[in-house]
Design an enzyme around this catalytic site. Structure first.
Site, PDB file in Angstrom:
ATOM      1  N   ALA A 250     -33.723  11.221   1.545  1.00  0.00           N
ATOM      2  CA  ALA A 250     -32.650  11.199   0.524  1.00  0.00           C
ATOM      3  C   ALA A 250     -32.709  12.372  -0.448  1.00  0.00           C
ATOM      4  O   ALA A 250     -31.936  12.398  -1.418  1.00  0.00           O
ATOM      5  CB  ALA A 250     -32.610   9.872  -0.256  1.00  0.00           C
ATOM      6  N   ALA A 251     -33.554  13.362  -0.199  1.00  0.00           N
ATOM      7  CA  ALA A 251     -33.554  14.534  -1.087  1.00  0.00           C
ATOM      8  C   ALA A 251     -32.193  15.232  -1.034  1.00  0.00           C
ATOM      9  O   ALA A 251     -31.649  15.651  -2.057  1.00  0.00           O
ATOM     10  CB  ALA A 251     -34.667  15.506  -0.692  1.00  0.00           C
ATOM     11  N   GLY A 252     -31.631  15.338   0.175  1.00  0.00           N
ATOM     12  CA  GLY A 252     -30.308  15.956   0.318  1.00  0.00           C
ATOM     13  C   GLY A 252     -29.230  15.129  -0.380  1.00  0.00           C
ATOM     14  O   GLY A 252     -28.283  15.677  -0.959  1.00  0.00           O
ATOM     15  N   ASP A 253     -29.378  13.805  -0.344  1.00  0.00           N
ATOM     16  CA  ASP A 253     -28.402  12.936  -1.011  1.00  0.00           C
ATOM     17  C   ASP A 253     -28.497  13.098  -2.528  1.00  0.00           C
ATOM     18  O   ASP A 253     -27.489  13.113  -3.234  1.00  0.00           O
ATOM     19  CB  ASP A 253     -28.643  11.472  -0.620  1.00  0.00           C
ATOM     20  CG  ASP A 253     -28.531  11.268   0.884  1.00  0.00           C
ATOM     21  OD1 ASP A 253     -27.727  11.977   1.523  1.00  0.00           O
ATOM     22  OD2 ASP A 253     -29.268  10.420   1.428  1.00  0.00           O
ATOM     23  N   GLY A 288     -38.984   6.299  -0.285  1.00  0.00           N
ATOM     24  CA  GLY A 288     -37.732   5.603  -0.035  1.00  0.00           C
ATOM     25  C   GLY A 288     -36.512   6.424  -0.407  1.00  0.00           C
ATOM     26  O   GLY A 288     -36.614   7.527  -0.961  1.00  0.00           O
ATOM     27  N   SER A 292     -35.958   6.222  -4.840  1.00  0.00           N
ATOM     28  CA  SER A 292     -36.524   7.513  -5.266  1.00  0.00           C
ATOM     29  C   SER A 292     -35.544   8.323  -6.119  1.00  0.00           C
ATOM     30  O   SER A 292     -35.901   9.391  -6.628  1.00  0.00           O
ATOM     31  CB  SER A 292     -36.893   8.342  -4.035  1.00  0.00           C
ATOM     32  OG  SER A 292     -35.729   8.862  -3.410  1.00  0.00           O
TER      33      SER A 292
HETATM   34  O1  RIB Z   1     -30.347  10.720   3.922  1.00  0.00           O
HETATM   35  C1  RIB Z   1     -31.233   9.644   4.061  1.00  0.00           C
HETATM   36  C2  RIB Z   1     -30.564   8.489   4.724  1.00  0.00           C
HETATM   37  O2  RIB Z   1     -30.264   8.829   6.064  1.00  0.00           O
HETATM   38  C3  RIB Z   1     -31.388   7.250   4.824  1.00  0.00           C
HETATM   39  O3  RIB Z   1     -31.285   6.435   3.673  1.00  0.00           O
HETATM   40  C4  RIB Z   1     -30.901   6.596   6.095  1.00  0.00           C
HETATM   41  O4  RIB Z   1     -30.211   5.420   5.884  1.00  0.00           O
HETATM   42  C5  RIB Z   1     -30.031   7.639   6.784  1.00  0.00           C
HETATM   43  O5  RIB Z   1     -28.709   7.359   6.625  1.00  0.00           O
END
Ligand code: RIB
Length: 311
Positions: A250-253, A288, A292
């Protein structure tokens, strides 16, 4: 000004195990404790933006199972408006199987379930939420025609469209030309351009190529090497913050959330990329996906006091 963000995309339950290394084909590895966490690129980006202070509406689909209920409860707890997340009785909630190795790198397999039933009509029903946002965030864990419809609606209302092309797949020019900012990581850049990218000059050439393919701007997220912006005036590198990574999930998110909130609040693009870098760095320091994602206070502290990798 409070940022208003719309996110069209996926919600997954992440089933996570830490392991000494990601297993090779045919290999079995004894891992650590099994963790269940809220995830999905769309929901992660929605929660990332909400934790940083934005007003966020999420458009997506979950099943009517327990996982779906839990994901909706998590969005509500983070303050994300989930009234546009459809509960679909004919599909399971999306699930992601994630292995995180000791270096903090991960590998992920997604069982998309309801996410791949998110339809252009679902997005059309969300037109007023998209129109009232400054920024719409998109990813590729939903059908491509749905992503395109969301970008078309946003474009029609002069809303900035940011596409995180993850997981990567070839993208048609008629979608790329609807995108204001494309945010691939290194492997996604390689897949989209068809080029190897290792050296700084190869990275720069790939960023230019993404613009020639149709996106107005590209911001390549390069992990410890920071982020590279390619726009009409040229390219610029923004250094990564120096943190000790535990889990890069999830760093990119988080980067997407930071970038979008800063732009929504009227910050200039270079500062918005710093926000993205700071949010992404903080997300790597905890296990996570959604657990996170940093608070506004943590982000501001890192922006003020954090060291970047070359300083
Ligand atoms: O970017 C991370 C996400 O990629 C995770 O939370 C997982 O669900 C996938 O979609």
């Amino acid at each position: 000004m409070r940022a208003q963000i719309a996110v069209v995309g996926s919600l997954n339950t992440d089933l996570v195990v830490r392991a000494p290394h990601i297993p090779r084909p045919g290999e079995t590895v004894i891992g650590g404790d099994f963790l269940t966490m809220p995830g999905g690129k769309g929901a992660n980006q929605a929660v990332a933006a909400a934790r940083l202070g934005a007003s966020v509406a999420m458009v997506g689909r979950v099943g009517t199972d327990g996982f779906g209920q839990q994901l909706l409860a998590n969005l509500a707890a983070a303050g994300v408006d989930h009234r546009l997340v459809v509960e679909d009785a004919d599909a399971a909630t999306g699930v992601a199987l994630i292995v995180v190795e000791d270096s903090g790198q991960n590998s992920i397999v997604v069982a998309s379930g309801a996410n791949m039933r998110l339809s252009p009509n679902d997005v059309a029903a969300a037109e007023s939420a998209i129109a009232s946002a400054q920024v719409v965030l998109l990813q590729l864990e939903s059908p491509l025609e749905t992503v395109r419809r969301a970008a078309e609606i946003a474009r029609a209302h002069n809303v900035t469209v940011i596409l995180n092309p993850a997981p990567a797949q070839p993208l048609p020019a008629d979608l790329l030309t609807l995108i204001d900012i494309l945010t691939p990581n290194e492997s996604e850049t390689a897949l989209l351009t068809g080029d190897q990218i290792q050296t700084p000059s190869e990275i720069e050439a790939a960023a230019y190529k993404l613009r020639r393919m149709g996106a107005r701007m590209a911001i390549l997220t390069l992990g410890e090497r920071g982020a590279l912006l390619a726009e009409a005036d040229g390219t610029e590198i923004f250094s990564a913050f120096d943190v000790t990574p535990v889990d890069t999930t999830a760093a990119g998110d988080a980067f997407m959330g930071g970038l979008a909130v800063a732009l929504g609040e009227g910050q200039p693009l270079p500062e918005a990329i710093r926000w993205g870098n700071a949010a992404g760095a903080l997300a790597t320091t905890r296990m996570g996906a959604q657990p996170s994602l940093p608070s506004r206070e943590e982000l501001e502290h890192l922006l003020r006091h954090g060291k970047t990798r070359e300083s």
